[in-house]
Design an enzyme around this catalytic site. Sequence first.
Site, PDB file in Angstrom:
ATOM      1  N   ASN A  94       0.862  -1.315  -0.009  1.00 50.81           N
ATOM      2  CA  ASN A  94       0.061  -0.162  -0.110  1.00 50.81           C
ATOM      3  C   ASN A  94       0.705   1.234  -0.189  1.00 50.81           C
ATOM      4  OD1 ASN A  94      -0.258  -1.255   2.817  1.00 50.81           O
ATOM      5  ND2 ASN A  94      -1.126   0.601   3.191  1.00 50.81           N
ATOM      6  N   ASP A  95       0.646   2.364   0.754  1.00 51.27           N
ATOM      7  CA  ASP A  95       1.156   3.623   0.821  1.00 51.27           C
ATOM      8  C   ASP A  95       2.930   3.673   0.380  1.00 51.27           C
ATOM      9  OD1 ASP A  95      -1.240   3.445   2.257  1.00 51.27           O
ATOM     10  OD2 ASP A  95      -0.442   4.821   3.823  1.00 51.27           O
ATOM     11  N   ASP A  98       1.124   8.714  10.566  1.00 54.65           N
ATOM     12  CA  ASP A  98       1.765   8.985   9.363  1.00 54.65           C
ATOM     13  C   ASP A  98       2.550  10.217   9.198  1.00 54.65           C
ATOM     14  OD1 ASP A  98       0.177   6.821   8.382  1.00 54.65           O
ATOM     15  OD2 ASP A  98      -1.507   8.026   7.621  1.00 54.65           O
TER      16      ASP A  98
HETATM   17  C1  FRU Z   1      -3.361   4.663   4.679  1.00 57.11           C
HETATM   18  C2  FRU Z   1      -3.001   3.946   5.802  1.00 57.11           C
HETATM   19  C3  FRU Z   1      -2.049   4.900   6.926  1.00 57.11           C
HETATM   20  C4  FRU Z   1      -1.452   3.931   7.631  1.00 57.11           C
HETATM   21  C5  FRU Z   1      -1.134   2.832   6.599  1.00 57.11           C
HETATM   22  C6  FRU Z   1      -1.237   1.307   7.229  1.00 57.11           C
HETATM   23  O1  FRU Z   1      -3.540   3.745   3.433  1.00 57.11           O
HETATM   24  O2  FRU Z   1      -4.191   3.276   6.508  1.00 57.11           O
HETATM   25  O3  FRU Z   1      -2.834   5.664   7.366  1.00 57.11           O
HETATM   26  O4  FRU Z   1      -0.200   4.377   8.303  1.00 57.11           O
HETATM   27  O5  FRU Z   1      -2.208   2.721   5.837  1.00 57.11           O
HETATM   28  O6  FRU Z   1      -0.748   0.573   6.149  1.00 57.11           O
END
Ligand code: FRU
Length: 482
Positions: free
Chosen positions: A43-44, A173
């Site tokens: 993901n991110d 974050d």
């Molecule tokens: C966004 C999120 C962030 C978190 C991360 C966990 O997609 O929910 O807020 O840090 O992904 O994987």
Amino acid sequence: MNVLRMAFQEEIQKREDLFFSAEPVLSGYRLTHHLMPPSGWMNDPNGLCFYEGRYHVFFQYSPLTAKGGLKFWGHYSSEDQLDWRYEGVALFPDGPMDCHGTYSGSALEWEGELHVFYTGNVKLEDGNYDYVHEGRKSSTIYVKSQDGIRFGPKRAVLQAKDYPEGYTCHIRDPKVWREDGRWRMLLGGRTAEDRGAALLYEGESPVSWRFRREMTTREPFGYMWECPDFFVLEGQAVLSVSPQGLSREEFRFQNLYQSGYFFLEKDWEAREEIPWNFQEWDMGFDFYAPQTFQDKKGRRLLMAWMGMPAEEEEYQNPTLEEGWQHCMTVPRELRLGKSGICQYPVRELEKLRRKGTGLRDRPARVRGPFDLELSLKGGCGGISIGEELFLDYQDDVAVLRLSQEAGGGRKRRKARIPSGCVDSVRILADTSAAEIYLNHGEVVFSTRYYPKAAERMIQIEAEGYEGNVWEMAPMRLTKRQR
Ligand code: FRU
């Protein structure tokens, strides 16, 4: 090395070796110019930076399951954003402050070292918690590196007691930057009244922080803001956030969660609220949690997760059967446009262009990933890629449509064109992803999609168009030898 890390390491390596082994184990959906997880789930983007002559892309990584579970930080690096090296897992959830996930964060170079900040996630287990108001601890953790690969000890620089009152346990974050000799940090948060906000901290050093202020709109705008970012683009201060909880509208907020930005006033530090001028970064199905950084050429670059945190019910992602899910967008350069920020693929990607075909009057057939550039005369028209992806436009409205099968159940997204008409289109089409840039990135649609065949027919219906399509060579992907 701690025992937990060793156990993870062994299991993860087995899976990643499969991906990098000479025999391709995945089918035709494996991407060729988008970074994807070597195993499981991505993901991110995290810790994006240019350090010691290389671009670094860390990312949220669940190597043990394609459905997303325990989060690690994976790591790719590259000198030129074309030839990527997978560096392995950079951060493991192996400490008391991050045992349920090394969540998102950022990195910056200072005095020759790489300084990384992320959220350590801990979920309390014995109790009846809602995990919003109680039951979760998120600490802001700091680690340093001298080579961008190996990281020193983890140190919590902010914990529950350091967060302001009136918030739920959802604070995370960290995005950190330096300004006028000071350290600054933004965290995303959810207030006890279910309002999204960003929290600004300031510090004399990377380990001492104090809360400065909350940054939010006068009226509530979603219940949670994830992944905040702050930067100045051509003199304009920008706050980017990923809000959750906005209601769907015909032309806005069409996905479950959003990502967008506010233009801040010149004297934003003196103002209580931030202005109500949110614009979405992207109008496609798959775009979330973007992060920006500045490279050695002074460009402000953005990458985002090409996916969504929670799946829409109708979405059946066929790559799940292959044991992986999601990818990153390509790196995009940001510029200030007349009505907002324009995003365009970095120039480097043009080096992947191979055989080109002129687009004029008749359909073109391409095999595999391609890069298409077209100038148009506005009005109305349409482009179809096979019988699977369609872009239609009329005056100031553009519509992206996917066939039932190629969209994995997802069908349609609409966008307004601020300048009033579509006069150019660029499409970067990967094996199972497409990024569509209208008017040099005034409006962008990013979407995963799953065409049946590698060969695709491009058909254009428009008045007086011209352009080219090039087949695209894959980026080079290697793995660091241990
Ligand atoms: C966004 C999120 C962030 C978190 C991360 C966990 O997609 O929910 O807020 O840090 O992904 O994987």
